[in-house]
Scaffold this active site. Structure first.
Site, PDB file in Angstrom:
ATOM      1  CB  THR A 124      -1.125   0.113   1.125  1.00 29.48           C
ATOM      2  OG1 THR A 124      -1.777  -1.140   1.169  1.00 29.48           O
ATOM      3  CG2 THR A 124      -1.806   1.015   0.739  1.00 29.48           C
ATOM      4  CD  GLU A 152      -3.728  -6.385   1.337  1.00 32.26           C
ATOM      5  OE1 GLU A 152      -4.856  -7.000   1.225  1.00 32.26           O
ATOM      6  OE2 GLU A 152      -2.885  -5.426   1.482  1.00 32.26           O
ATOM      7  CG  PHE A 153      -8.974  -5.114  -2.553  1.00 33.75           C
ATOM      8  CD1 PHE A 153      -9.355  -3.547  -2.491  1.00 33.75           C
ATOM      9  CD2 PHE A 153      -8.555  -5.111  -3.506  1.00 33.75           C
ATOM     10  CE1 PHE A 153      -8.933  -2.139  -2.544  1.00 33.75           C
ATOM     11  CE2 PHE A 153      -8.183  -3.919  -4.595  1.00 33.75           C
ATOM     12  CZ  PHE A 153      -8.777  -2.893  -4.454  1.00 33.75           C
ATOM     13  CD  GLU A 156      -3.561  -9.068  10.178  1.00 36.21           C
ATOM     14  OE1 GLU A 156      -3.366  -9.373  10.738  1.00 36.21           O
ATOM     15  OE2 GLU A 156      -2.813  -8.155   9.657  1.00 36.21           O
ATOM     16  CE  LYS A 205      -4.736  -1.679   0.777  1.00 36.31           C
ATOM     17  NZ  LYS A 205      -5.480  -2.966   1.667  1.00 36.31           N
ATOM     18  CG  ASN A 209      -8.345  -0.420   3.967  1.00 35.79           C
ATOM     19  OD1 ASN A 209      -8.533  -1.204   3.417  1.00 35.79           O
ATOM     20  ND2 ASN A 209      -6.700  -0.881   3.953  1.00 35.79           N
ATOM     21  CB  CYS A 261      -5.376  -2.156   6.974  1.00 35.33           C
ATOM     22  SG  CYS A 261      -3.999  -3.404   6.347  1.00 35.33           S
TER      23      CYS A 261
HETATM   24  C1  UGA Z   1      -8.513  -4.737   6.505  1.00 29.48           C
HETATM   25  C2  UGA Z   1      -9.311  -4.946   5.215  1.00 29.48           C
HETATM   26  O1  UGA Z   1     -10.700  -5.511   5.349  1.00 29.48           O
HETATM   27  C3  UGA Z   1      -9.052  -5.479   3.875  1.00 29.48           C
HETATM   28  O2  UGA Z   1      -9.650  -5.252   3.026  1.00 29.48           O
HETATM   29  C4  UGA Z   1      -7.656  -5.005   3.773  1.00 29.48           C
HETATM   30  O3  UGA Z   1      -7.389  -5.508   1.983  1.00 29.48           O
HETATM   31  C5  UGA Z   1      -6.476  -5.220   5.264  1.00 29.48           C
HETATM   32  O4  UGA Z   1      -7.662  -3.935   5.570  1.00 29.48           O
HETATM   33  C6  UGA Z   1      -5.554  -4.652   4.346  1.00 29.48           C
HETATM   34  O5  UGA Z   1      -5.478  -3.337   4.153  1.00 29.48           O
HETATM   35  O6  UGA Z   1      -4.626  -4.840   4.477  1.00 29.48           O
HETATM   36  P1  UGA Z   1      -7.882  -6.013   8.352  1.00 29.48           P
HETATM   37  O7  UGA Z   1      -6.953  -4.970   8.969  1.00 29.48           O
HETATM   38  O8  UGA Z   1      -7.394  -7.497   7.731  1.00 29.48           O
HETATM   39  O9  UGA Z   1      -8.091  -5.858   7.328  1.00 29.48           O
HETATM   40  O10 UGA Z   1      -8.857  -6.253   9.458  1.00 29.48           O
HETATM   41  P2  UGA Z   1     -10.817  -6.183   9.066  1.00 29.48           P
HETATM   42  O11 UGA Z   1     -11.366  -7.720   9.212  1.00 29.48           O
HETATM   43  O12 UGA Z   1     -11.052  -5.061   8.097  1.00 29.48           O
HETATM   44  O13 UGA Z   1     -10.823  -5.684  10.041  1.00 29.48           O
HETATM   45  C7  UGA Z   1      -9.915  -3.900  10.720  1.00 29.48           C
HETATM   46  C8  UGA Z   1     -11.040  -3.419  11.883  1.00 29.48           C
HETATM   47  O14 UGA Z   1     -11.985  -3.626  12.417  1.00 29.48           O
HETATM   48  C9  UGA Z   1     -10.530  -4.524  13.445  1.00 29.48           C
HETATM   49  O15 UGA Z   1     -10.531  -4.327  14.460  1.00 29.48           O
HETATM   50  C10 UGA Z   1     -11.907  -5.339  13.543  1.00 29.48           C
HETATM   51  O16 UGA Z   1     -12.539  -6.011  14.574  1.00 29.48           O
HETATM   52  C11 UGA Z   1     -12.751  -4.068  13.121  1.00 29.48           C
HETATM   53  N1  UGA Z   1     -13.604  -3.703  13.206  1.00 29.48           N
HETATM   54  C12 UGA Z   1     -14.309  -4.654  11.921  1.00 29.48           C
HETATM   55  C13 UGA Z   1     -15.201  -3.567  14.090  1.00 29.48           C
HETATM   56  O17 UGA Z   1     -14.838  -2.710  14.507  1.00 29.48           O
HETATM   57  N2  UGA Z   1     -16.862  -3.585  13.494  1.00 29.48           N
HETATM   58  C14 UGA Z   1     -16.431  -4.190  12.633  1.00 29.48           C
HETATM   59  O18 UGA Z   1     -17.746  -4.186  12.526  1.00 29.48           O
HETATM   60  C15 UGA Z   1     -15.555  -4.023  11.265  1.00 29.48           C
END
Ligand code: UGA
Length: 435
Positions: A124, A152-153, A156, A205, A209, A261
């Protein structure tokens, strides 16, 4: 026999993104060499160990070991490659900009690789990086080598499935042949391929996010309003999410977003705007509200307990979300630091995350089970939505705690059931209940 569209790909960076990308490309039939600069990481990969926790990744690497090798040697990685993928991390600098030094050291290592068909950046990066890399390649006599941005999208915990079944594959390229080549690498993936210019791909990207972070933060703001008015955020989001224009995802109220991210990318986008003299006020508000979210939870706990000094608080979950061992920018770190600063004793439990020896964790104690962690506690705080926490024998926890107080920072548990067990149960955007 190799399919004509099968290529040889060099991946630079064996972190979450590089390993998933490499293993998935090998699964699609390509020959992949993954290069990293950390000897221990490469040693582990070469003996069949996976240095990160990502469900399904170990199986994928094992299944494709004929087509997937690991090396410390950049020259070896690129020697036979058609395409070089840059998957190194871009951590924030003190100014909030992305630190591109690792990207540049890979580009430097590619300057003799005139046989490459294309260089692709998956890391990114700020919008406009493609132009700078293109200029560097041209200056090195590589103007015949194509350039693409392929953000990438993957999230984790479900990165392998996100890679192989994506909502979309975004390819930014300044010439159609390169776009076509990178699209062909994705043959076998069931998702639309969207082709555009490099700057737009870089923007997709960061904007995606930032919008997801905004949606979570908006939900957290409404949750705060629910606490003030007696409404229930879970009812509110369920009904709002049924509007197909909005959808139900990323509306889970909680302790704020963390991870490697959203925090970094939203700050990077804001820094990009500020550098151009533009105040991105909406994003600034999102960042501030998210920073406040765990602190607000501590404040509510402090009021409920009439001060935190001398109290014992148990943190249930340390990872930034369930399904990962990753603690980067996890709310748990701010929460533990704040609790210690208030004079509390902090006990912790997490099924995967390894908090390390530094502060604040060196001043806390780790425990093997949630009930053991809650022994003698004045309150338990659910920090990560681990499904195991819904299975805890809460009656036993109630018996070993000093005070029956649970603050559910992820709205994971059932308020009526917890009150029925004799707990005072606090959560986010819902009424506090007790028997
Ligand atoms: C995120 C994006 O979802 C991916 O699409 C992207 O590719 C990635 O970043 C990246 O840029 O590499 P990630 O950081 O693995 O993925 O995790 P998420 O599942 O998106 O959660 C991010 C944070 O938001 C976590 O702390 C989660 O607890 C929080 N969250 C998520 C909430 O507080 N509420 C929600 O409804 C969803």
């Amino acid at each position: 026999m190799a399919h004509p569209s099968h290529r040889r790909i060099a991946i630079f960076g064996a972190g979450y993104i590089g390993l998933v990308t490499g293993a998935c490309f090998a699964e699609l039939g390509h020959n992949v060499v993954v290069r990293d600069i950390q000897p221990e990481r490469i040693r582990l990969l070469n003996v069949g160990d996976v240095p990160i926790y990502e469900p399904g990744l170990g199986d994928l690497i094992a299944r494709n070991k004929e087509r997937l090798t690991f090396t410390l040697d950049a020259e070896e990685a690129v020697r036979d490659a058609d395409v070089a993928y840059v998957c190194v991390d871009t951590p924030p600098t003190p100014s909030g900009d992305a630190n591109l030094s690792r990207v540049w050291s890979v580009i430097d290592a590619l300057k003799a690789a005139s046989h490459l068909a294309a260089v692709v950046v998956k890391s990114t990066v700020p919008v406009g990086t493609a132009g700078r890399v293109r200029a560097a390649l041209d200056a090195a006599g590589l103007s015949h080598v194509g350039y693409a941005s392929n953000p990438e999208f993957t999230a984790e915990g479900k990165a392998v499935s996100d890679f192989l079944h994506p909502d979309r594959v975004v390819i930014g390229a300044d010439d159609p042949a390169t776009a076509e080549l990178i699209a062909s690498l994705h043959e076998g993936i069931d998702g639309p391929v969207v082709i555009m210019d490099t700057a737009s791909a870089e923007m997709v990207k960061l904007a995606a996010n930032a919008l997801l972070a905004t949606k979570i933060t908006f939900t957290n703001e409404i949750a705060t309003m629910c606490e003030a008015t007696g409404a229930d955020i879970e009812h509110v989001t369920r009904a709002i999410g049924l509007d197909h224009r909005l959808g139900p995802h990323f509306m889970q109220a909680g302790l704020g977003y963390g991870g490697s991210c959203f925090p970094k990318d939203s700050r990077a986008l804001r820094a990009m705007a500020s550098n151009a003299g533009y105040a991105f006020q909406l994003l600034t508000a999102v960042i501030e509200v998210n920073d406040l979210q765990p602190r607000r939870a501590i404040q509510r706990l402090k009021t409920e307990l009439d001060g935190l000094g001398g109290k014992t608080i148990t943190l249930l979950g340390l990872a930034f979300k369930a399904g990962t061992d990753d603690m980067r920018e996890a709310p748990s770190t701010v929460i533990a630091s704040r609790l210690l600063a208030e004079g509390a004793t902090v006990r912790t439990w997490d099924p995967l995350a390894q908090p390390g020896d530094g502060e604040p964790w060196s001043s806390t104690t780790r425990h093997f089970t949630p009930v053991e962690a809650m022994t003698g506690a004045d309150a338990a705080l659910v920090v990560t939505e681990w499904p195991q926490l819904a299975e805890v024998p809460w009656d036993q926890a109630r018996a070993v705690m000093r005070r029956p107080l649970v603050f559910d920072g992820r709205n994971l548990l059932d308020p009526a059931a917890m009150a029925g067990l004799g707990f005072t149960y606090m959560s986010v955007g819902r009424r506090t209940v007790s028997r």
